[in-house]
Structure formats: structure tokens, C-alpha cells
Design an enzyme around this catalytic site. Sequence first.
Site, PDB file in Angstrom:
ATOM      1  N   VAL A  68       4.976   4.359  -4.329  1.00  0.00           N
ATOM      2  CA  VAL A  68       4.949   3.553  -5.555  1.00  0.00           C
ATOM      3  C   VAL A  68       3.822   4.042  -6.465  1.00  0.00           C
ATOM      4  CG1 VAL A  68       4.526   1.237  -6.490  1.00  0.00           C
ATOM      5  CG2 VAL A  68       6.050   1.529  -4.515  1.00  0.00           C
ATOM      6  N   GLN A  93       0.830  -1.212   0.000  1.00  0.00           N
ATOM      7  CA  GLN A  93       0.000   0.000   0.000  1.00  0.00           C
ATOM      8  C   GLN A  93       0.865   1.263   0.000  1.00  0.00           C
ATOM      9  OE1 GLN A  93      -3.109   0.630  -0.562  1.00  0.00           O
ATOM     10  NE2 GLN A  93      -3.673  -1.520  -0.800  1.00  0.00           N
ATOM     11  N   SER A  94       1.974   1.218  -0.732  1.00  0.00           N
ATOM     12  CA  SER A  94       2.870   2.379  -0.781  1.00  0.00           C
ATOM     13  C   SER A  94       2.275   3.528  -1.591  1.00  0.00           C
ATOM     14  CB  SER A  94       4.203   1.953  -1.409  1.00  0.00           C
ATOM     15  OG  SER A  94       4.961   3.087  -1.742  1.00  0.00           O
ATOM     16  N   ASN A  95       2.170   4.694  -0.963  1.00  0.00           N
ATOM     17  CA  ASN A  95       1.764   5.897  -1.685  1.00  0.00           C
ATOM     18  C   ASN A  95       2.863   6.325  -2.659  1.00  0.00           C
ATOM     19  OD1 ASN A  95      -0.710   6.491  -0.074  1.00  0.00           O
ATOM     20  ND2 ASN A  95       0.808   6.630   1.568  1.00  0.00           N
TER      21      ASN A  95
END
Length: 346
Positions: free
Chosen positions: A88, A84-86
Site C-alpha cells: 500500500v 503495515q502493508s509495504n
Amino acid sequence: MTSKPFSLRTRLNEFARVELAHLPTRLEAMPRLQAEIGGPALWIKRDDATGLSTGGNKARKLAFLLAEALGQGADCLVTVGAAQSNHVRQTAAAAARAGLDCFAVLEDRGVSDSLAYKSNGNYLLDRLHGAQITRLEPGADGKVAMAELVERLRGKGRKPYAVPGGGSNPVGSLGYVECARELVQQCRDIGIAPREIVVASGSAGTQAGLLTGLRALGDMTPVLGIGVRAPRAVQEARVFDLAVATADLLGCPGSVARDDVVVDDTHIGAGYGLATETGLEAISLFARREAQLLDPVYSGKAAAGLIHHCRAGRYATTDHVIFLHTGGTAGLFGYCDLFGGEMGLS
Ligand SMILES: *Cc1c(COP(=O)(O)O)cnc(C)c1O
């Protein structure tokens, strides 16, 4: 011989950048939250509203990083983060805007097994932007996997540009030097001298860039980083080292003192990406009092820190405190399960 005075604007303009973010972001008052929790006048700097694929702080960093990639003739971006990386998500969006491919390595940090975590939120947007995703086994090191992927791509004749996790190197941090310049001007325009700026601190580029920009301008406003991952000593060293490197890159070495770097690590809870009760309370308060959307990984924990310090009497009622909203809205949808159970909304 006289040397010209240091001009931050001039120095920043010497670095190439791509117009990725909607700037300046707004500085807004939060009167209803202030009335709810008491204490100082509360302001919010809306870096959640930078406009790149639902916004967030990585847009400012990527403006400089993408320009460097294009300057080097890169044909793809490679990066790494959590599922859930913002970071990326915004890197995938930046690549799409520039017509580059994006390769994303997603770590499994054992955060959640929920369907939403693995398929919705940031992950959904990564795929919509066309990122080619490699999912690692639980516990596998993303940095190592990213380095291997970069080598494989080079072997195939590609020209990859590796964006470090969180976009946090000196070039990326220039985005927050720029934010500091913007914020100082906005405070001047509305006639406030903030007592403190409160911000989430993860891969450190946001806090490091902000401090570098402020001090390079001779502005001594304290910055309180709310850690989301590492113990205080580790996080403060990370922020300081990056601030030193960013100041060197800018040509204003020594701007940031070690004492300028302050991190509060008491809002992390059980670990990175794991929700806390105070973080969920902050998400609820911001949503209901100010219609602001926070996330459980970063901005919610940072806001929990802000609320704690307001209630604990850190500030006078005559103070002005700025919350730098770093974004994370898309992450909410990956964590929607948090809001149905007993920790959730009433
Ligand atoms: C990455 C991120 C942060 C942390 O910023 P760093 O520069 O990595 O310290 C804070 N909030 C959100 C929403 C983020 O995505």
C-alpha cells in the site's frame, strides 16, 4: 518456416512501464554473515533498495501496473493491504509520482494494537503520500471492500484502476521477470552459478515472476520460497498458477513446471504479520553483521529460513546462495515495540 528464437528482453520491452525503481539493484556479498553461520557463500540482491518511498519489491511490479493504469486513462489507484502493508505504501507513492489519487483499504487482521503499528511505519508514509485511507473493522474482507469502493468511485464518474493485493497478477509479476533477467546477467558478470535463490513468498508475484523469468531464459536455478502466510500446498498452487498465467502473458507458455515451485512453510510462526523468534534473530544478525535491514513480516522470516537451511546442511560450502531482499524497512518502525521487550535486543 523458421521462427525467431524467444527473446525475453524483446518480449518484456513490448509491455509499457513507468520508471519507478532504481535499477539494476545491487548484488552484494555477505561475508560477515557467512562467517557467522557457516555454510555456503551468501549473496544479497538488494531489492530493498529500489528507491520508491524507502524501497522494496512492489516498485518493480508497480512499474508495469501503473503503466497499465495510465494506458487505461485511470485517474486514481485503489488497493488493499494490512495496516503495515509495504504494498500500500509503495502504491500510494507510485500514485503520487503519476499525479493520481490513491484510495487504500486497510484490513485489520488482528496483528497488533500498538500505537506504532496503527500510526507509524508504512501507515505514516501512506498518509504522507496523500492516500485516502479506509480502515476496516476487524476481520472484514478487504477484497470485497475494495470492489465496493471501485464501484462507488465509478458511480461518481472517477476512473479507478484496482491494484490487486501485493500487486500480484500477471502484469505485476512482469516486474520479477525483469528481476530474473537482471540477476542472471549479474551472476554471469561475477562468474557464479547460484545453487539456490531464497525469497519471501506472500501474494506470490515475486516468486512466480522470478521463476517465469529464469525458466524463460533457460536458467534452471532453484528458487526456494519462504512462506509467510499460507500452508505449503496452498502457497505452491498460488505461485504455480500465477507463474503459468505470467508465462502465457509473456508468450512463453509452459516455461515453469509444477516441480519448479517449492515453498517452505515452516517459518510462518503463529501467522501473517506475527513475529517469530527466529525472524527476530535474523533481523538482528543481518543488522549487526551486514548492516542490512529486514522486517518481521516478510524478509526477516525469509532470512530465518535461509539461516536455518544453511545451518541444517542444505548447501555445500562451495555453493553460492542468493537471498533476494524484498524490503520492508518501513515496517520496522510499525513494529518497534518488538525490539524493547524480552524477545528484543540484548
Ligand atoms: C509484499 C512483500 C513480500 C512478498 O512478495 P509477494 O510478491 O507478495 O509474494 C516480501 N517482502 C516484502 C517486504 C513485501 O512487502
